[in-house]
Design an enzyme around this catalytic site. Sequence first.
Site, PDB file in Angstrom:
ATOM      1  N   ASP A  73       0.924  -1.194  -0.003  1.00 51.13           N
ATOM      2  CA  ASP A  73       0.066  -0.076   0.030  1.00 51.13           C
ATOM      3  C   ASP A  73       0.741   1.219  -0.059  1.00 51.13           C
ATOM      4  O   ASP A  73       1.934   1.255   0.386  1.00 51.13           O
ATOM      5  CB  ASP A  73      -0.876   0.123   1.300  1.00 51.13           C
ATOM      6  CG  ASP A  73      -0.065   0.200   2.582  1.00 51.13           C
ATOM      7  OD1 ASP A  73       0.630  -0.432   2.580  1.00 51.13           O
ATOM      8  OD2 ASP A  73      -0.784   0.977   3.579  1.00 51.13           O
TER       9      ASP A  73
ATOM     10  N   GLU B 193       0.277  -0.872   5.752  1.00 50.24           N
ATOM     11  CA  GLU B 193       1.119  -0.280   6.578  1.00 50.24           C
ATOM     12  C   GLU B 193       0.910   1.364   6.838  1.00 50.24           C
ATOM     13  O   GLU B 193       1.209   1.776   8.221  1.00 50.24           O
ATOM     14  CB  GLU B 193       2.574  -0.640   6.097  1.00 50.24           C
ATOM     15  CG  GLU B 193       3.757  -0.527   7.052  1.00 50.24           C
ATOM     16  CD  GLU B 193       4.224   1.055   7.145  1.00 50.24           C
ATOM     17  OE1 GLU B 193       4.621   1.462   8.339  1.00 50.24           O
ATOM     18  OE2 GLU B 193       3.820   1.995   6.252  1.00 50.24           O
TER      19      GLU B 193
HETATM   20  N1  BES Z   1       8.796   3.477   5.376  1.00 45.73           N
HETATM   21  C1  BES Z   1       8.097   4.307   6.250  1.00 45.73           C
HETATM   22  C2  BES Z   1       8.765   4.539   7.682  1.00 45.73           C
HETATM   23  C3  BES Z   1      10.053   5.046   7.725  1.00 45.73           C
HETATM   24  C4  BES Z   1      10.059   6.385   6.985  1.00 45.73           C
HETATM   25  C5  BES Z   1      11.106   4.563   8.036  1.00 45.73           C
HETATM   26  C6  BES Z   1      11.452   7.140   7.069  1.00 45.73           C
HETATM   27  C7  BES Z   1      12.388   5.250   7.922  1.00 45.73           C
HETATM   28  C8  BES Z   1      12.414   6.761   7.381  1.00 45.73           C
HETATM   29  C9  BES Z   1       6.658   3.857   6.650  1.00 45.73           C
HETATM   30  O1  BES Z   1       6.157   3.316   5.486  1.00 45.73           O
HETATM   31  C10 BES Z   1       5.744   4.781   7.276  1.00 45.73           C
HETATM   32  O2  BES Z   1       5.619   6.048   6.457  1.00 45.73           O
HETATM   33  N2  BES Z   1       5.480   4.741   8.696  1.00 45.73           N
HETATM   34  C11 BES Z   1       4.414   5.596   9.174  1.00 45.73           C
HETATM   35  C12 BES Z   1       3.894   5.062  10.334  1.00 45.73           C
HETATM   36  C13 BES Z   1       2.749   4.296  10.244  1.00 45.73           C
HETATM   37  C14 BES Z   1       2.005   4.108  11.318  1.00 45.73           C
HETATM   38  C15 BES Z   1       1.585   5.399   9.129  1.00 45.73           C
HETATM   39  C16 BES Z   1       5.359   7.135   9.657  1.00 45.73           C
HETATM   40  O3  BES Z   1       6.448   6.562  10.069  1.00 45.73           O
HETATM   41  O4  BES Z   1       4.683   7.939   9.757  1.00 45.73           O
HETATM   42 MN    MN Z   2       7.093   2.039   4.216  1.00 45.90          MN
HETATM   43 MN    MN Z   3       5.288   5.332   4.523  1.00 51.05          MN
END
Ligand code: BES
Ligand code: MN
Ligand code: MN
Length: 453
Positions: free
Chosen positions: A87, A151
């Site tokens: 996604d 995710e």
């Molecule tokens: N891939 C990201 C996480 C990430 C971003 C890791 C930048 C390292 C550096 C992941 O898809 C993401 O966006 N996670 C969200 C959290 C989720 C609960 C919506 C985030 O970090 O905001």
């Molecule tokens: Mn991600």
């Molecule tokens: Mn992300």
Amino acid sequence: MSTQDYIEDNKDRFLDELFELLRIPSISADSAYKADVRKTAEYVEQKLRDAGADKVCLEETSGNPIVYGEKMIDASKPTILVYGHYDVQPSVPDELWNTPPFEPTLIDGNIYARGACDDKGQFYMHLKAFEAMVASGDLHCNVKFMIEGEEEVGSTNLGPYVKANAEKLAADVVLISDTGMIANDIPSIDTGLRGLSYVEVEVTGPKIDLHSGTYGGAVANPINVLSSMIASLHDENRKITIPGFYDKVLEVSDEERSEMAKTPFDLEEYKKELDVDEVLGEAGFSTIERTGIRPTLDVNGIWGGYIGEGAKTVLPSKAFAKISMRLVPNQNSSEISDLFQKHFESIAPKSVRVKVSIHHGGEPALTPTDSKAYLAAARAMEKTFGKKPVPTRGGGSIPIVALFEEVLGLKTVLFGFGLDSDAIHSPNEKYGLFNFYRGIETIPYFYQYFAED
Ligand code: BES
Ligand code: MN
Ligand code: MN
């Protein structure tokens, strides 16, 4: 044919397939894209099967399906659990994109598309590396793939799935490419992720919007009140003022901090890249520390009153904001959300009513740098980059990582090949061809080294 030769020979097709994947708008946050999300899952399912995985299926949940597949070659070999997400974030505001978000476009060696880096381009490297290892008869580990579709909206249905399928998912390590590295010539491996608390607040004043001349100055304006409440959440040192907020924060030793200070980082370059004259954050900590080892509080959106064309004199009835807090070990997401709620209610003047709703959250995680898996990952990167990777602490969140540890007892290797400049979640997200291919080349070495005694 060797694995690396196979990769070289099939490079163009790998890219074509990624482009096809990027064309399907699998936006999990918007139910209008439900059918596209499913189509994406089916595409991944088909590609996983084509790559040579067994028992490939869509695991239905009450939300979006999880794509599962595995290849068990030898019970005496280690098992890798590969996790990723198909996604993507919404593409809005679309007018800020130079090329359409779901028409992947190659410009100067970069693939521009929503999801190019986060996470389609990155998890797809694992499918292609796997395909190459199978085709060349050079697969050294058992592998299980679990690619989810929620995710970006908090992995709500993945937690229960993992709990219910703990035996089926048994492995020796979790391998995830969903983070970044410092630069293409400075490989690095994230050794931590921040947790997340996310709340929405609603401040209500008078029961209806009022004439701001007739009533202004006499009745609380919810937007004025919300603004000062938000402003009070940081003190003059940019510390968060919620009582108890820092109580469980794991303080990082001076030794570790001086190690962190050696991480390659150019503040001038950073400011230039973001077009800001100065950085701003918690006093007493460097920029790297502020994003890596310290918790934060940010308003993600704020609205209310009149925002249409021209001027309308109105004293609004309501004001709203979405607020997120990034957490570090050993803070706990539901504890912090509760602390926020209590504090926010306590600072509201009697002239308004406040409502705090708590959204999905996630726990922070740390990954070891002395494990067999980390060392295999570092060796694999050294092999393809010609340089040892630097351990770094990432600022983002992947909530399921803490759950893998809690439920499956597994540590994760954050084998990310993105860059901060890839603009994930922003307009003009991109992923470098260099990064896509370097990832595919590096992953098989991880399998090889991890399987060695
Ligand atoms: N891939 C990201 C996480 C990430 C971003 C890791 C930048 C390292 C550096 C992941 O898809 C993401 O966006 N996670 C969200 C959290 C989720 C609960 C919506 C985030 O970090 O905001
Ligand atoms: Mn991600
Ligand atoms: Mn992300």
